[in-house]
Design a protein around this motif. Structure first.
Motif, PDB file in Angstrom:
ATOM      1  N   VAL A   1       0.873  -1.173   0.000  1.00 14.97           N
ATOM      2  CA  VAL A   1       0.000   0.000   0.000  1.00 14.97           C
ATOM      3  C   VAL A   1       0.905   1.216   0.000  1.00 14.97           C
ATOM      4  N   ASP A   2       1.150   1.776  -1.198  1.00 16.31           N
ATOM      5  CA  ASP A   2       2.148   2.847  -1.243  1.00 16.31           C
ATOM      6  C   ASP A   2       1.497   4.214  -1.419  1.00 16.31           C
ATOM      7  N   ILE A   3       0.416   4.414  -0.732  1.00 22.09           N
ATOM      8  CA  ILE A   3      -0.214   5.731  -0.743  1.00 22.09           C
ATOM      9  C   ILE A   3       0.516   6.601   0.264  1.00 22.09           C
ATOM     10  N   PRO A   4       0.916   7.814  -0.171  1.00 23.09           N
ATOM     11  CA  PRO A   4       1.695   8.650   0.746  1.00 23.09           C
ATOM     12  C   PRO A   4       0.903   9.030   2.012  1.00 23.09           C
ATOM     13  N   ARG A   5       1.645   9.140   3.121  1.00 21.14           N
ATOM     14  CA  ARG A   5       1.005   9.518   4.390  1.00 21.14           C
ATOM     15  C   ARG A   5       1.232  10.999   4.651  1.00 21.14           C
ATOM     16  N   PRO A   6       0.337  11.611   5.473  1.00 18.15           N
ATOM     17  CA  PRO A   6      -0.916  11.066   5.992  1.00 18.15           C
ATOM     18  C   PRO A   6      -1.931  10.843   4.872  1.00 18.15           C
ATOM     19  N   ARG A   7      -2.656   9.770   4.999  1.00 18.29           N
ATOM     20  CA  ARG A   7      -3.501   9.364   3.890  1.00 18.29           C
ATOM     21  C   ARG A   7      -4.895   9.970   3.988  1.00 18.29           C
ATOM     22  N   PRO A   8      -5.272  10.722   2.991  1.00 12.91           N
ATOM     23  CA  PRO A   8      -6.661  11.204   2.979  1.00 12.91           C
ATOM     24  C   PRO A   8      -7.595  10.032   2.682  1.00 12.91           C
ATOM     25  N   VAL A   9      -8.762  10.052   3.304  1.00 11.83           N
ATOM     26  CA  VAL A   9      -9.680   8.925   3.140  1.00 11.83           C
ATOM     27  C   VAL A   9     -10.106   8.760   1.689  1.00 11.83           C
ATOM     28  N   ASP A  10     -10.045   9.878   0.931  1.00  9.43           N
ATOM     29  CA  ASP A  10     -10.584   9.800  -0.437  1.00  9.43           C
ATOM     30  C   ASP A  10      -9.477   9.834  -1.484  1.00  9.43           C
ATOM     31  N   HIS A  11      -8.297   9.328  -1.129  1.00  4.49           N
ATOM     32  CA  HIS A  11      -7.211   9.274  -2.113  1.00  4.49           C
ATOM     33  C   HIS A  11      -7.649   8.397  -3.284  1.00  4.49           C
ATOM     34  N   PRO A  12      -7.411   8.871  -4.526  1.00  2.00           N
ATOM     35  CA  PRO A  12      -7.928   8.135  -5.695  1.00  2.00           C
ATOM     36  C   PRO A  12      -7.390   6.710  -5.811  1.00  2.00           C
ATOM     37  N   ARG A  13      -6.190   6.464  -5.291  1.00  2.00           N
ATOM     38  CA  ARG A  13      -5.622   5.131  -5.473  1.00  2.00           C
ATOM     39  C   ARG A  13      -6.306   4.074  -4.593  1.00  2.00           C
ATOM     40  N   PHE A  14      -7.067   4.549  -3.606  1.00  5.76           N
ATOM     41  CA  PHE A  14      -7.782   3.611  -2.739  1.00  5.76           C
ATOM     42  C   PHE A  14      -8.696   2.686  -3.535  1.00  5.76           C
ATOM     43  N   THR A  15      -9.397   3.275  -4.511  1.00  2.00           N
ATOM     44  CA  THR A  15     -10.425   2.522  -5.214  1.00  2.00           C
ATOM     45  C   THR A  15      -9.860   1.265  -5.869  1.00  2.00           C
ATOM     46  N   ALA A  16      -8.763   1.440  -6.583  1.00  2.00           N
ATOM     47  CA  ALA A  16      -8.183   0.301  -7.283  1.00  2.00           C
ATOM     48  C   ALA A  16      -7.691  -0.752  -6.301  1.00  2.00           C
ATOM     49  N   LEU A  17      -7.006  -0.254  -5.237  1.00  2.19           N
ATOM     50  CA  LEU A  17      -6.463  -1.191  -4.255  1.00  2.19           C
ATOM     51  C   LEU A  17      -7.579  -1.948  -3.543  1.00  2.19           C
ATOM     52  N   ARG A  18      -8.636  -1.199  -3.207  1.00  3.81           N
ATOM     53  CA  ARG A  18      -9.743  -1.818  -2.494  1.00  3.81           C
ATOM     54  C   ARG A  18     -10.355  -2.926  -3.343  1.00  3.81           C
ATOM     55  N   ARG A  19     -10.505  -2.623  -4.642  1.00  8.59           N
ATOM     56  CA  ARG A  19     -11.088  -3.605  -5.550  1.00  8.59           C
ATOM     57  C   ARG A  19     -10.257  -4.885  -5.576  1.00  8.59           C
ATOM     58  N   ARG A  20      -8.956  -4.716  -5.640  1.00 12.01           N
ATOM     59  CA  ARG A  20      -8.089  -5.894  -5.738  1.00 12.01           C
ATOM     60  C   ARG A  20      -8.045  -6.666  -4.421  1.00 12.01           C
ATOM     61  N   LEU A  21      -8.037  -5.918  -3.317  1.00 11.83           N
ATOM     62  CA  LEU A  21      -8.045  -6.591  -2.017  1.00 11.83           C
ATOM     63  C   LEU A  21      -9.332  -7.380  -1.827  1.00 11.83           C
ATOM     64  N   LEU A  22     -10.431  -6.743  -2.195  1.00  9.17           N
ATOM     65  CA  LEU A  22     -11.719  -7.426  -2.045  1.00  9.17           C
ATOM     66  C   LEU A  22     -11.768  -8.670  -2.911  1.00  9.17           C
ATOM     67  N   ALA A  23     -11.225  -8.543  -4.119  1.00  5.81           N
ATOM     68  CA  ALA A  23     -11.200  -9.715  -4.998  1.00  5.81           C
ATOM     69  C   ALA A  23     -10.389 -10.838  -4.365  1.00  5.81           C
ATOM     70  N   ALA A  24      -9.267 -10.453  -3.735  1.00  5.38           N
ATOM     71  CA  ALA A  24      -8.431 -11.462  -3.075  1.00  5.38           C
ATOM     72  C   ALA A  24      -9.169 -12.105  -1.918  1.00  5.38           C
TER      73      ALA A  24
END
Lengths: 280, 285
Positions: free
Chosen positions: B219-242
């Motif tokens: 998870v290489d989203i820079p900190r502090p992480r805003p809840v609505d960072h655009p990269r969340f969506t893709a990562l979330r999708r892949r994690l959920l798929a896993a």
């Protein structure tokens, strides 16, 4: 404002009610203790009236006479002497019995091996009404003090043992585990986690044991004695002094009451952390 | 894709001095829950461990914590470690500050000073002398966090620490953990059901399935992480798929029957011992 406060048997009423020290709250508290005394007063008045009318038979003294006899017995030093003798027996018996119950309960609760060895015989003995041991104890220990103290010792062991044992086994395993992760082990674990966790249950056992201690005293002093408040009763019976009998009955009641208040005070102090015990 | 995820079995990191687990096995009766888990945590690394219910996440954490004597395998774990459980597990008969210093040795005044400092870090110095039963759920969990921090652990183990909190309190608690981790830098192993939580906090997210670490996501989203960072969506999708959840939750076609609503934390084991807690749950911070 007083009607809802006075009839507040409902906790919700008190929780939502006035702040702790407000006049309404104090009034409610006064009313509550007033109610408690009212019942007692009605009983005493009824007793006095009925006894004076001779409705309770010639042998039943009115409370006024019981009080007068009590004062007289205290003045003559008779009651204090016998009370002291009885208290000494109870103190000895309870000291031995409570220690034994506590030690056995701790051992069985903490060590599986001790449980295997101790529990079965104690459970078997528990089923025996210990007052049935009076003749056996007289045969073993004679009719002296030893037999009496032994009888007062044996009764209180079991309730305390069982409650200590189950109190320890009922301690939340998750708290023990959390304490272990904090580096608390061995005797410290027993002292900081297991005993406090078992304490509510242990105090229940203490209360039962003290009650049984008094009961044992009454029975122990029924036979072969020349001192103690039990002797006072037996002696008074010989001379048909029912007023003295009643004085001793009142003393028994007061002793029981004092014991209960003592345990309650311990509970309030030791279990202050429990939300259910916040004074109300 | 962004090329930010490393997918494969055991991570091929150089040997770190943080945590090193090899071939960890644990069976309950016939059921083998862990079948040779390999796990590495670098010092100061924040790793989230995800997996379906019953996948053995908590079992793995307990083994790493040294709480499971029946797990077998190679374990190299720092001595100084602390655990925060889903329930706060504070001793109810001990004042808050003494709960924090439980098991520490030292003079009373020093201990109290340390406790107050740790409590201040979680914003609860004012409640140092309170009984635990007077705390809300969120406050209790923060005290549990203070109890862990005061030990200055090299490894902090978090076993679904926010699972029993309401959504708002949980967000605040997650923020707190992120801040504390940045300040103290222990290695953290966080067991969670919550994909959002993992993405918000962790450097890496591991998915436990079939008794092994099945997948790993950086998870290489820079900190502090805003809840609505655009990269969340893709990562979330892949994690959920896993995790076996289809991306379109509304579609009603999950790959297995248990998948619906997976992102919500489950309350399967809500064992807090405090019946009045719900009423007092609101956070006032």
């Amino acid at each position: 404002m007083s009607p809802p406060a006075v009839t507040s048997g409902v906790p919700a009423d008190l929780i939502r009610g006035a702040p702790p020290t407000s006049p309404a709250r104090l009034l409610a508290a006064a009313a509550a203790s007033g109610r408690r005394f009212a019942g007692l007063a009605v009983l005493l008045v009824a007793w006095q009236v009925c006894a004076a009318q001779g409705m309770l038979g010639a042998a039943t003294p009115p409370p006024s006479q019981v009080l007068a006899t009590g004062v007289e017995l205290i003045r003559s030093g008779e009651l204090p002497v016998h009370l002291l003798a009885s208290l000494e027996r109870v103190a000895k018996g309870l000291a031995l019995g409570l220690s034994a119950g506590l030690v056995l309960g701790l051992a069985a609760g903490l060590f599986r091996l001790a449980e295997d060895v101790i529990d079965a015989p104690l459970q078997a003995l528990r089923m025996l009404p210990h007052l049935a041991l009076v003749p056996v104890f007289i045969i073993w220990f004679g009719i002296g003090e030893t037999a009496k103290v032994a009888l007062i010792t044996i009764g209180p062991i079991f309730p305390l043992y069982i409650n200590v044992f189950h109190g320890i086994r009922g301690v939340d395993e998750r708290l023990v585990e959390a304490a272990r992760t904090c580096g608390v082990t061995g005797p410290a674990l027993v002292r900081k986690v297991i005993l406090p966790g078992a304490l509510p249950q242990i105090l229940v056992g203490l209360r039962q044991s003290l009650g049984i201690g008094w009961l044992s005293l009454v029975v122990a002093e029924m036979t072969a004695t020349t001192s103690g408040i039990g002797f006072l009763v037996t002696d008074a019976k010989e001379f048909l002094r029912t007023d003295v009998v009643f004085v001793v009955l009142v003393v028994y009641a007061l002793l029981g009451l004092a014991t209960d208040l003592l345990v309650r005070a311990i509970e309030r102090k030791a279990l202050a952390w429990r939300r259910g015990l916040v004074a109300r | 894709m962004t090329g930010t995820t490393v997918i494969g079995p055991a991570p091929a990191r150089p040997q770190a001095r943080g945590v090193r687990v090899r071939g960890l096995r644990r069976a309950f009766g016939d059921r083998e829950v862990l079948r040779g888990v390999d796990l590495d945590l670098a010092p100061g690394e924040f790793v989230a461990l995800l997996g379906a219910s019953g996948s053995g996440k908590s079992t793995l954490l307990r083994a790493v914590a040294g709480l499971d004597t029946e797990a077998t395998g190679e374990l190299d774990v720092p001595e100084r470690r602390a655990v925060v459980f889903q329930e706060h597990r504070l001793l109810p008969w001990t004042r808050v500050w003494r709960n924090v210093t439980l098991g520490l040795s030292g003079r009373g005044r020093d201990l109290r000073a340390r406790a107050l400092q740790a409590l201040a870090e979680v914003g609860l110095a004012a409640r140092a002398d309170a009984w635990p039963s007077t705390l809300s759920g969120g406050e209790s969990q923060r005290v549990a966090l203070a109890r862990a921090l005061v030990r200055t652990p090299e490894l902090l183990l978090l076993d679904e620490p926010f699972g029993a909190l309401d959504a708002l309190t949980r967000l605040k608690a997650q923020g707190l953990v992120a801040r504390l981790w940045r300040r103290h830098r222990p290695a953290v192993l966080l067991v969670t059901h919550d994909v959002e939580e993992a993405l918000l906090l962790a450097d890496r997210a591991l998915v436990l399935a079939g008794g092994r670490i099945a997948e790993e996501f950086a998870v290489d989203i820079p900190r502090p992480r805003p809840v609505d960072h655009p990269r969340f969506t893709a990562l979330r999708r892949r994690l959920l798929a896993a995790l076996g959840v289809g991306a379109d939750l509304g579609d009603g076609d999950p790959r297995d029957g248990t998948a619906a609503g997976r992102t919500a934390p489950e309350h399967t084991d809500d064992t807090r011992d405090d019946p009045q807690d719900d009423a007092a749950r609101q956070e006032t911070r």
